[in-house]
Design an enzyme around this catalytic site. Structure first.
Site, PDB file in Angstrom:
ATOM      1  N   SER A 230     -90.507 -88.667 -20.096  1.00  0.00           N
ATOM      2  CA  SER A 230     -91.929 -88.481 -20.434  1.00  0.00           C
ATOM      3  C   SER A 230     -92.167 -87.223 -21.275  1.00  0.00           C
ATOM      4  O   SER A 230     -91.695 -86.141 -20.949  1.00  0.00           O
ATOM      5  CB  SER A 230     -92.762 -88.388 -19.156  1.00  0.00           C
ATOM      6  OG  SER A 230     -94.102 -88.093 -19.506  1.00  0.00           O
TER       7      SER A 230
ATOM      8  N   LYS B 207     -98.950 -98.862 -13.437  1.00  0.00           N
ATOM      9  CA  LYS B 207    -100.314 -98.917 -13.998  1.00  0.00           C
ATOM     10  C   LYS B 207    -101.208 -99.940 -13.290  1.00  0.00           C
ATOM     11  O   LYS B 207    -102.407 -99.731 -13.171  1.00  0.00           O
ATOM     12  CB  LYS B 207    -100.263 -99.217 -15.499  1.00  0.00           C
ATOM     13  CG  LYS B 207     -99.721 -98.049 -16.330  1.00  0.00           C
ATOM     14  CD  LYS B 207     -99.796 -98.363 -17.812  1.00  0.00           C
ATOM     15  CE  LYS B 207     -99.158 -97.258 -18.638  1.00  0.00           C
ATOM     16  NZ  LYS B 207     -99.251 -97.500 -20.074  1.00  0.00           N
TER      17      LYS B 207
ATOM     18  N   ARG C  63     -93.877-114.498 -27.312  1.00  0.00           N
ATOM     19  CA  ARG C  63     -92.756-115.388 -26.989  1.00  0.00           C
ATOM     20  C   ARG C  63     -93.221-116.399 -25.942  1.00  0.00           C
ATOM     21  O   ARG C  63     -93.012-117.589 -26.072  1.00  0.00           O
ATOM     22  CB  ARG C  63     -91.608-114.505 -26.462  1.00  0.00           C
ATOM     23  CG  ARG C  63     -90.344-115.211 -26.157  1.00  0.00           C
ATOM     24  CD  ARG C  63     -89.270-114.214 -25.798  1.00  0.00           C
ATOM     25  NE  ARG C  63     -89.628-113.344 -24.668  1.00  0.00           N
ATOM     26  CZ  ARG C  63     -88.878-112.349 -24.218  1.00  0.00           C
ATOM     27  NH1 ARG C  63     -87.722-112.090 -24.811  1.00  0.00           N
ATOM     28  NH2 ARG C  63     -89.262-111.621 -23.186  1.00  0.00           N
TER      29      ARG C  63
END
Ligand code: NDP
Length: 272
Positions: free
Chosen positions: A14, A65, A150
């Site tokens: 990060s 998240k 995809r």
């Protein structure tokens, strides 16, 4: 001193501590921002523990998240529509969730003088990052937003959720049936150096091509775009700094300067 964190797993890669500490220095904000590796099963406990210890806010990265979204007391509209939270703020024992990835992309595009009003956009990918940029892009007056993935059903699910007539879901094979001004790669294919099966006719001399992935060299997607004469190729380093600036603004109410931090990050990428 006010405490902030970025929680993720893995976390060593990060760049958020560097970015936020630089923002704090240049805006004279007294704060400490650190990264913390979180065990996969201990996300909620870790965040609550940090809040109870007096923490002011946190960024959330892969793979937490969606879990972050689930633990918020209040959510911004953009976090709700993205289905993911990357910015938490703690106020009086309540958790506020937001998602700054999308506005980070939009602000980076604007910084590169890309005109979004009336723009025909091809968004490649239908994962968390793609979902997060849809609302901020639509709000800028796009003419069309085609999502190619995809797994087409995932692109279709995003289109169904937004129910906006400008949106359409397709497979990569069908991208050459349309014309686009801006092509955004929000797949993770560039991370493994894979190229996407889109026809070479999709990228023209009028195309702006953006890859959310960034690296010292051009990604496979951006190299292909450049070889085909794309007008402009941009990688995701600016998006990273812009999303951080938006989080910083949510927490501190000040807008940090982007360019000095971006230049330092670019230099350090080149020397890695
Ligand atoms: P997800 O895992 O949620 O989604 C991955 C997406 O990539 C899916 O649409 C998947 O397709 C597609 N994909 C993966 N491999 C291939 C391949 N070989 N060929 C075609 N499609 C492929 O990831 P995120 O959406 O969270 O992140 C996507 C990328 O964006 C990552 O590389 C991440 O690093 C980057 N990112 C950058 C940010 C920045 O600030 N610059 C911010 C956020 C993300 P399928 O659905 O068919 O599996």
């Amino acid at each position: 001193m006010d405490q902030y964190r970025v929680f993720g797993n893995p976390i060593r890669q990060s760049r958020s501590p560097f970015i936020h500490q630089s923002f704090a220095n240049t805006t004279q904000q007294a704060l400490e921002y650190r990264s913390e590796l979180v065990d996969i099963g201990l996300f909620s406990e870790t965040v609550h523990g940090f809040m109870l210890s007096g923490g002011k806010g946190a960024n959330i990265t892969v793979p937490f998240k969606e879990q972050a979204l689930a633990m918020c007391d209040h959510l911004s509209e953009r976090a709700q529509l993205a289905g993911a939270v990357n910015t938490l703020s703690f106020k009086k024992g309540k958790i506020y969730g937001d998602n700054t990835d999308g506005i980070g992309l939009v602000n980076d595009l604007i910084r590169h003088q890309v005109v979004l009003n009336n723009c025909r956009v091809l968004l490649l990918g239908a994962g968390g990052a793609a979902k997060g940029v849809v609302l901020p892009l639509l709000e800028r007056g796009l003419k069309q937003l085609v999502i190619a993935n995809r797994t087409v059903s995932k692109a279709q699910a995003i289109v169904d959720k937004f129910a906006d007539q400008r949106m359409l879901a397709i497979g990569f094979d069908d991208a050459n049936k349309f014309e686009f001004d801006l092509i955004i790669n929000a797949t993770s294919a560039s991370l493994s150096g894979e190229s996407l099966p889109i026809s070479s006719s999709v990228i023209t001399g009028n195309s702006v091509c953006y890859d959310m992935v960034y690296a010292a060299k051009l990604t496979t997607f951006l190299q292909k775009a450049k070889d085909q004469g794309a007008k402009l190729v941009i990688d995701g380093l600016g998006m990273l700094v812009e999303q951080a600036a938006e989080s910083f603004f949510i927490w501190r109410g000040v807008n940090p300067e982007i360019v000095p931090v971006l230049e330092q990050l670019r230099d350090s990428l080149k020397s890695e």
